[in-house]
Each structure stands twice: as C-alpha cells, then as structure tokens.
Design a protein around this motif. Structure first.
Motif, PDB file in Angstrom:
ATOM      1  N   GLY A 174     -15.278  14.391  -8.158  1.00  0.00           N
ATOM      2  CA  GLY A 174     -14.648  13.935  -9.390  1.00  0.00           C
ATOM      3  C   GLY A 174     -13.174  14.239  -9.365  1.00  0.00           C
ATOM      4  N   GLU A 175     -12.443  13.651 -10.273  1.00  0.00           N
ATOM      5  CA  GLU A 175     -11.020  13.907 -10.374  1.00  0.00           C
ATOM      6  C   GLU A 175     -10.716  14.458 -11.762  1.00  0.00           C
ATOM      7  OE1 GLU A 175      -8.536  10.535  -9.755  1.00  0.00           O
ATOM      8  OE2 GLU A 175      -6.928  11.418 -10.926  1.00  0.00           O
ATOM      9  N   PRO A 176     -10.233  15.705 -11.852  1.00  0.00           N
ATOM     10  CA  PRO A 176      -9.910  16.255 -13.178  1.00  0.00           C
ATOM     11  C   PRO A 176      -8.779  15.462 -13.800  1.00  0.00           C
ATOM     12  CG  PRO A 176      -9.099  17.695 -11.450  1.00  0.00           C
ATOM     13  CD  PRO A 176      -9.918  16.649 -10.762  1.00  0.00           C
ATOM     14  N   ARG A 177      -8.946  15.121 -15.031  1.00  0.00           N
ATOM     15  CA  ARG A 177      -7.941  14.294 -15.703  1.00  0.00           C
ATOM     16  C   ARG A 177      -6.939  15.136 -16.485  1.00  0.00           C
ATOM     17  NH1 ARG A 177      -5.810  11.140 -15.923  1.00  0.00           N
ATOM     18  NH2 ARG A 177      -6.077   9.803 -17.730  1.00  0.00           N
ATOM     19  N   LEU A 178      -7.426  16.017 -17.347  1.00  0.00           N
ATOM     20  CA  LEU A 178      -6.556  16.793 -18.205  1.00  0.00           C
ATOM     21  C   LEU A 178      -7.058  18.223 -18.261  1.00  0.00           C
ATOM     22  CD1 LEU A 178      -6.396  14.178 -21.091  1.00  0.00           C
ATOM     23  CD2 LEU A 178      -4.555  14.681 -19.489  1.00  0.00           C
ATOM     24  N   PHE A 179      -6.126  19.141 -18.344  1.00  0.00           N
ATOM     25  CA  PHE A 179      -6.479  20.544 -18.285  1.00  0.00           C
ATOM     26  C   PHE A 179      -5.473  21.319 -19.113  1.00  0.00           C
ATOM     27  CE2 PHE A 179      -5.064  24.250 -15.561  1.00  0.00           C
ATOM     28  CZ  PHE A 179      -5.986  25.157 -16.083  1.00  0.00           C
ATOM     29  N   GLY A 180      -5.947  22.270 -19.911  1.00  0.00           N
ATOM     30  CA  GLY A 180      -5.027  23.065 -20.712  1.00  0.00           C
ATOM     31  C   GLY A 180      -5.622  23.497 -22.025  1.00  0.00           C
ATOM     32  N   GLN A 181      -4.745  23.659 -23.009  1.00  0.00           N
ATOM     33  CA  GLN A 181      -5.158  24.127 -24.327  1.00  0.00           C
ATOM     34  C   GLN A 181      -4.957  22.964 -25.292  1.00  0.00           C
ATOM     35  OE1 GLN A 181      -5.898  24.909 -27.484  1.00  0.00           O
ATOM     36  NE2 GLN A 181      -3.903  25.820 -27.977  1.00  0.00           N
ATOM     37  N   THR A 202     -15.692  23.625   5.097  1.00  0.00           N
ATOM     38  CA  THR A 202     -14.252  23.695   5.364  1.00  0.00           C
ATOM     39  C   THR A 202     -13.520  22.945   4.257  1.00  0.00           C
ATOM     40  OG1 THR A 202     -14.242  21.706   6.733  1.00  0.00           O
ATOM     41  CG2 THR A 202     -14.628  23.812   7.846  1.00  0.00           C
ATOM     42  N   TYR A 203     -12.238  23.282   4.145  1.00  0.00           N
ATOM     43  CA  TYR A 203     -11.465  22.777   3.011  1.00  0.00           C
ATOM     44  C   TYR A 203     -10.144  22.197   3.474  1.00  0.00           C
ATOM     45  CZ  TYR A 203     -14.791  25.672   0.472  1.00  0.00           C
ATOM     46  OH  TYR A 203     -15.943  26.213  -0.012  1.00  0.00           O
ATOM     47  N   HIS A 204      -9.626  21.334   2.651  1.00  0.00           N
ATOM     48  CA  HIS A 204      -8.268  20.840   2.863  1.00  0.00           C
ATOM     49  C   HIS A 204      -7.274  21.906   2.412  1.00  0.00           C
ATOM     50  CE1 HIS A 204      -9.345  16.730   3.960  1.00  0.00           C
ATOM     51  NE2 HIS A 204     -10.239  16.736   2.962  1.00  0.00           N
ATOM     52  N   GLU A 205      -5.997  21.652   2.582  1.00  0.00           N
ATOM     53  CA  GLU A 205      -4.955  22.579   2.128  1.00  0.00           C
ATOM     54  C   GLU A 205      -5.004  22.742   0.608  1.00  0.00           C
ATOM     55  OE1 GLU A 205      -2.758  24.415   3.997  1.00  0.00           O
ATOM     56  OE2 GLU A 205      -4.221  23.775   5.517  1.00  0.00           O
ATOM     57  N   ASN A 206      -4.433  23.873   0.126  1.00  0.00           N
ATOM     58  CA  ASN A 206      -4.442  24.157  -1.314  1.00  0.00           C
ATOM     59  C   ASN A 206      -3.841  23.018  -2.124  1.00  0.00           C
ATOM     60  OD1 ASN A 206      -5.570  26.595  -0.823  1.00  0.00           O
ATOM     61  ND2 ASN A 206      -3.781  27.824  -1.406  1.00  0.00           N
ATOM     62  N   LYS A 207      -4.454  22.792  -3.259  1.00  0.00           N
ATOM     63  CA  LYS A 207      -3.902  21.850  -4.233  1.00  0.00           C
ATOM     64  C   LYS A 207      -3.716  22.584  -5.552  1.00  0.00           C
ATOM     65  CE  LYS A 207      -3.824  17.776  -4.130  1.00  0.00           C
ATOM     66  NZ  LYS A 207      -2.716  16.821  -3.895  1.00  0.00           N
ATOM     67  N   GLU A 208      -2.807  22.100  -6.359  1.00  0.00           N
ATOM     68  CA  GLU A 208      -2.563  22.699  -7.670  1.00  0.00           C
ATOM     69  C   GLU A 208      -3.044  21.756  -8.758  1.00  0.00           C
ATOM     70  OE1 GLU A 208       1.497  23.667  -8.249  1.00  0.00           O
ATOM     71  OE2 GLU A 208       1.501  25.327  -6.812  1.00  0.00           O
ATOM     72  N   LEU A 209      -3.669  22.371  -9.746  1.00  0.00           N
ATOM     73  CA  LEU A 209      -4.045  21.635 -10.946  1.00  0.00           C
ATOM     74  C   LEU A 209      -3.322  22.317 -12.099  1.00  0.00           C
ATOM     75  CD1 LEU A 209      -5.750  19.509 -12.380  1.00  0.00           C
ATOM     76  CD2 LEU A 209      -7.612  21.185 -12.503  1.00  0.00           C
ATOM     77  N   VAL A 210      -2.357  21.625 -12.694  1.00  0.00           N
ATOM     78  CA  VAL A 210      -1.491  22.228 -13.708  1.00  0.00           C
ATOM     79  C   VAL A 210      -1.874  21.697 -15.073  1.00  0.00           C
ATOM     80  CG1 VAL A 210       0.911  22.573 -14.420  1.00  0.00           C
ATOM     81  CG2 VAL A 210       0.342  22.361 -11.992  1.00  0.00           C
ATOM     82  N   SER A 211      -1.924  22.611 -16.016  1.00  0.00           N
ATOM     83  CA  SER A 211      -2.237  22.195 -17.386  1.00  0.00           C
ATOM     84  C   SER A 211      -1.138  21.285 -17.906  1.00  0.00           C
ATOM     85  CB  SER A 211      -2.390  23.424 -18.293  1.00  0.00           C
ATOM     86  OG  SER A 211      -1.185  24.164 -18.338  1.00  0.00           O
ATOM     87  N   ILE A 238      -5.163  27.054  -8.591  1.00  0.00           N
ATOM     88  CA  ILE A 238      -5.055  26.772  -7.158  1.00  0.00           C
ATOM     89  C   ILE A 238      -6.467  26.552  -6.628  1.00  0.00           C
ATOM     90  CG2 ILE A 238      -4.295  27.643  -4.935  1.00  0.00           C
ATOM     91  CD1 ILE A 238      -2.010  27.209  -6.855  1.00  0.00           C
ATOM     92  N   TYR A 239      -6.698  25.403  -6.008  1.00  0.00           N
ATOM     93  CA  TYR A 239      -8.037  25.147  -5.473  1.00  0.00           C
ATOM     94  C   TYR A 239      -7.924  24.494  -4.102  1.00  0.00           C
ATOM     95  CZ  TYR A 239      -7.589  20.209  -6.716  1.00  0.00           C
ATOM     96  OH  TYR A 239      -7.170  18.912  -6.808  1.00  0.00           O
TER      97      TYR A 239
END
Lengths: 545, 101
Positions: free
Chosen positions: A12-19, B58-67, B75-76
């Motif tokens: 899946g692809e996360p769409r939105l994240f936060g508060q 195994t995993y790919h390089e780190n990715k960031e998920l930003v609010s 970091i995942y």
C-alpha cells in the motif's frame, strides 16, 4: 533491532500522516466537525505555531478532503503547540523548551534548564535593605532531534552554552522588609516571587516563539502563573524586568545548530517625570478698632494656584511575534495632570482697641478647587485600547474664625467645612467622597485644611504589574503568549482586610482589542496564530489544537 | 391477421423451400490439447505460500514518511525481497520494486 523495525507499507501507499484533529479545546474537550468529542489534556492558554520550511501543500483530492472532513479530520501544513507546556499530539515539549524547524526541514527540540526555575536568586546588599539579581547568567541549550521515529538510530543531540549572557540589568529585588512595619514585604506588595524577605527569585520564562522557532523571546521575572489566566497579584503577577532573544540557526545535525542571545528590551526603570508650578498671592487681613483711628493690618503670602504634570514613561507588559515574526510589544504609559486654585478672604468681626486687648476675631474663608485627570495609553502591536479618562473634580470651602491676639470670649461661631467631589471615568467604587481628604491620582488636596493647596505624587504602583493609575489599578497584564488584558482592581473594604474587585476591561491579541467591562477575577483567552481566531471566555479554559 | 395469411397461402401453389444448411466439417482436434508439460513449474506457485525465516527479508534503502505538518518523520525500509515456500516445499521469491514516492 529487528523487533523495533516498523512495518513498512509493502503493497500500500500511505497517503497522509500526522495530527489531523484541530479546533478549539474547551475545558479539555475537542469537538470534531462530526460532533464526536475527544478528550485533550493540558491544552489551555498559550498557543504556539510551528511552520516547518519547505512543507508542500497537502496532497489530497477534493473527494478525499470531503471524506476526511466527514470523519472529523483536517490535514494542515503547520502544527500548533498548546498550553504553557506546549502539547502536541499527546507529546509534551515542555515549558522550558520549544521546537526549532531548521531550513532543511529537520525539527529540533531545544530545552533550556535555566527556564521555569527558582534558581536565579537575589543577593542581599551589605545593609540588608534589598538585594541584587545577577547581571549575567550562563544558559545551556539541550538540542535534540524531534519527531524522528526511527528504530535503528539514536537521537541526534548536542548541548550549546551561551556563557555570561547579560540579563538586561542591574535588577534590584524588592526591599527585604516592609519599611513601614519592619516585617516581610506582604505578598500583595511584592514584585518578585518568594517570601518577601531573603528568599526572592526571578523566574525566566518563554514569552513567545517565532513561527519556525528560529527565535525565542525570554522574559526575566515572568512567573508561571502569567500563562494561566488573570490572577490576583499576590499569586505571582510579577513585574517583568527584561527580555532576551534567542536566535537559532543551522540544521542537519545537532552539532551544526548555532545559538546566540541578545537583550531585546529592558523594562523602563525611569521614575515618572514631574513638572510643577506654584503661583502665589497675598492674603490681606484688615481690622479697625472701634475708635476709628487705629488700623490693624495683616498680610500673608499664600499659594493661590498649583499645577503638576506626571508623565509615566512607557512600561512594557510583554512581547510577542506577529504573523510576520516581528516582535510586537504591549505597552502602557500614563499622563497625570493636576490643576488647583485657591481663594482666600478674611474679615474682622468685633472690635479691638489694640493688639493687646479687645473683643473680636478674624473670620477666615478658604476655598479650594482642583481638577485631576489621568490618561492611560495602551498599545498592543499598534492597536490602542481606549480607557476612559479619569477625572476628579474637587471643591472645598472652609470657614474658621480665629481670635485676634489678646481678645477674649468672643463667642464666635463654629468652624464649618464643606467638600464636594465629582469623579468620572473610574472603574468600580474606587473612591470615598465622604472622606475629608482625598488621595486622588497624582494629587493630594490639602487646601481644605488651611491656606495652602498642594500636591504630592502618586506614582502608579508597579507591584500590581504594569499599572497606569492607582485609583482603580488600571493595568496591562499578559494572559498568554499572544493575548493581553486591561484590568482594573479596587478595594471594596477600605479597611485592613481588602476585598478586591476585579474587572476585565478588554482582552487583546495581535489583531486588536475586544472591550468587555466584565467584573471577573478569572478570564480565559487564547489566540490561534494559524487561523487568527481569538477565543475568550469568562468561565471555560480554552486552547487550540 | 395470421389466420388470413394462412388462408391465402392455401389458395395458392405449394411453396418450394430450400433444404437445411449443411455445416462445414469440424477441424481435427490437435494432439496437444488437454496435455500438461511433464515436470514442475519453473515459476509461480499453486498457493499456500509460507515464509519460514523473517530474517531472510531484504529491504530497499531508507525512505522517509513525513507528517503533513512536518513535525513527525517515520524512517522505514521498503520491503524488497520475501522468500517463501509453497505447499510442496518449493521456494518462491517475491521481489518488490523500490517505491517511487
């Protein structure tokens, strides 16, 4: 580390994240657009915005936005930290800390252990009359990466020290004893927290933070009570002394963050300037004895007029960052004027054959009129708050007979005294017109007791904070990081046990003032820097998330 | 109306109709139809895949998920390869592409 690895979104692809839950929190409860209520603790009073540089617009389709709103969620590109402790999404940044968003988008929590403590103490002078607070202080800043959820990495951190930072002094403590009683200074007369004696401290606290956290304003002698609500002065309504600005730059890693400090403002320590004038006249007394050939004459030089002007220099109640991250100050100044004039007359009643004998008296008439006015000017980020001019008009007349030297048993009439006072523009019942003397603003009318009129200065007391006039204690107080109030206070008792009445005249924020004139001891307000809303209530604690 | 048409037809000569259409002969069924290749498939599986060792991932390089507000960053490591075995014990390898967002 495997057990700490976060589940990755494989398919899946996360769409939105936060508060995503936002709005006004009333008494710890947030009501979503759906009507659902969420309990939110600690959210009341202060509200700090955090804008992280480089955040893109929220990537959301109109349909998604509708669906999210239907679920009570709203996604924003900025964050709000709520309350003095700066709560965010269940986390507490701390009253002694703030968030700095670096230009590269990394976010850092900066904590200063010198904030929100009782450690800055006054040192008594050799005579133990008063104390002095230290002129400089070493500030430590503990920098740590914030909001990074990474199971494999330890938080990046560093400590930055700003040594011997000038506190904007010299700052003198309260006297170490009440000069009248010799006892500890009573709580209601203290400017600094402590016991009114040898234990006095100057709390340093965060006044406000810029939107990215690259600047933080500290206030010296800002007590923690001043971010809660309007409280009586004896509960810590300190008189602020100076403001220090912390400038933060750099990013990427903790050791690349640079911190510098400077004195942004010092509280005016100047006494009010006083200009006065007196005009004199003569007071002739004529007498004639029965034989018609001897005149008795007396002539006195008396004061016939007096003017006095007291200019209270601008005093600062606090400062905050506006929408453009420019510091704006909340200031109060006052101008007090007194004009008085007197009339005198005398006539001889009865006879006198000589200075050594006879029967008679001199009937003296004294009349005094005076007008005192007090104009208080309040400015908050360019917005003025109109406070009615205090005007006290007084007139008094006194008739009193006086024996001529050597005269006896005159049977002269009793002394009479009349006074009338008209007061306008005062809040509450801050005067008592039945008194035969009147300690009014800037002037103490003494003319009714004799042939003089005069005044002495009544400097608006600073023990009540930034005060503009003493009659009804009109003063400017900080409520939260971006809200201020104009308050009045008066004593109903006029006795040894004060019964204070408080009035909230107005509440203001970055966008202006709201005139209230409500008799409240407590009041609540909070300004949302993201939306520009000023919430206020006389009953409920308020905050924004 | 239909009865009227039938009455008129009876008055006229009998119709001369064509016979049924003769369909072409069907093609011969090839010999290969219905036959499976001998031996096991070289890829694919019949199902019931089971991962036996989590550490083999195994995993790919780190990715960031930003609010959206920028305050929180997760970091995942995006999953790259997962090794499985099917019901017959045959190894099956799932290989995922690196995320592009």
């Amino acid at each position: 580390m495997e057990d700490k690895r976060l589940p990755s979104p494989a398919l899946g692809e996360p769409r939105l994240f936060g508060q995503p839950y936002h709005g006004l929190v009333v008494n710890g409860e947030l009501t979503l657009s759906t009507g659902r209520k969420i309990e939110v603790t600690g959210v009341s009073g202060d509200c700090y915005i955090v804008r992280v540089p480089g955040r893109p617009p929220v990537d959301i389709t109109p349909l998604e936005a509708v669906r999210e709103a239907a679920s009570g969620r709203e996604w924003r590109t900025y964050a709000l930290l709520s309350g003095r402790d700066k709560h965010y999404g269940g986390m507490t940044i701390g009253a002694d800390a703030w968030l700095y968003a670096a230009p590269d988008g990394t976010v850092w929590r900066i904590r200063c252990p010198q904030l929100d403590t009782t450690l800055v103490r006054a040192v008594p002078d050799p005579n133990f009359d008063f104390g002095w607070f230290p002129g400089t202080l070493d500030f430590e800043f503990h920098v740590e990466r914030f909001g990074l959820i990474d199971g494999d990495a330890a938080p990046d951190s560093a400590v930055v020290v700003v040594a011997a930072q000038d506190l904007g002094g010299p700052i003198q403590s309260d006297t170490l004893r009440d000069p009248m009683t010799g006892e500890k200074v009573p709580a209601e007369l203290r400017r600094f927290p402590g016991d009114g004696f040898l234990t006095q401290w100057m709390p340093i606290n965060i006044e406000d933070v810029s939107s990215s956290g690259d600047r933080c304003l500290f206030c010296c002698n800002r007590s923690r009570e001043q971010s809660a609500a309007n409280l009586p002065p004896q509960l810590g309504r300190a008189y602020p002394q100076s403001w220090l600005e912390v400038a933060v730059s750099g990013g990427g890693s903790a050791d690349q963050i640079v911190i510098a400090m400077s004195v942004a403002r010092q509280q005016s320590q100047a006494y009010p300037s006083v200009t006065s004038s007196l005009s004199h006249g003569t007071w002739p007394v004529w007498a004639q004895y029965s034989g018609g050939s001897f005149y008795w004459r007396d002539e006195e030089t008396v004061i016939s007029g007096s003017t006095r002007a007291i200019l209270v220099p601008p005093r600062t109640a606090g400062g905050f960052y506006d929408a453009d991250d420019v510091i704006q100050w909340a200031e109060l100044s006052a101008e007090i004027r007194f004009v008085g004039s007197a009339t005198h007359s005398a006539e001889m009643v009865g006879t006198s054959s000589s200075a050594a004998g006879g029967v008679g008296y001199v009937a003296r008439h004294v009349g005094v009129t005076s007008t005192s006015t007090a104009d208080v000017t309040i400015a908050l980020a360019g917005h003025s708050c109109s406070v009615p001019q205090l005007r006290i008009e007084s007139s008094s007349s006194r008739y009193y007979p006086e024996l001529i030297d050597g005269a006896s048993s005159p049977g002269y009439p009793p002394e009479t005294f009349h006074v009338s006072v008209t007061v306008s523009g005062a809040f509450g019942t801050a005067f008592n017109a039945a008194d035969d003397w009147h300690a009014f603003e800037g002037a103490f009318v003494v003319g009714a007791t004799g042939s003089d009129i005069g005044v002495f200065d009544v400097d608006p007391s600073v023990v009540n904070g930034v005060c503009g006039r003493s009659v009804d204690n009109v003063r400017l107080v900080r409520m939260t990081n971006k809200t201020y109030a104009v308050m009045a206070r008066w004593d109903l008792s006029w006795g040894p046990a004060p019964q204070y009445q408080e009035m909230v005249i107005a509440v203001g924020g970055p966008d202006g003032w709201v005139i209230l004139n409500e008799r409240r001891l407590d009041y609540h307000a909070s300004y949302n820097p993201g939306t520009g809303h000023l919430a206020r209530s006389s009953t409920d604690g308020l905050g924004w998330v | 109306m239909a009865e009227l048409e039938r009455a008129i037809r009876k008055l006229g000569p009998a119709e001369q109709r064509d016979g049924l259409f003769q369909p072409p002969a069907a093609a011969r069924i090839p010999d290969s139809a219905g036959k499976a290749p001998n031996g096991l498939p070289k890829s694919g599986s019949g199902g019931d895949l089971t991962e036996e060792n989590y550490a083999d991932r195994t995993y790919h390089e780190n990715k960031e998920l930003v609010s959206t507000d920028g305050l929180l960053t997760i970091i995942y490591k995006p999953i790259k390869v997962v090794k499985m075995k099917d019901a017959s014990g045959n190894p099956v390898t799932l290989t995922f592409a690196a995320p592009t967002v």
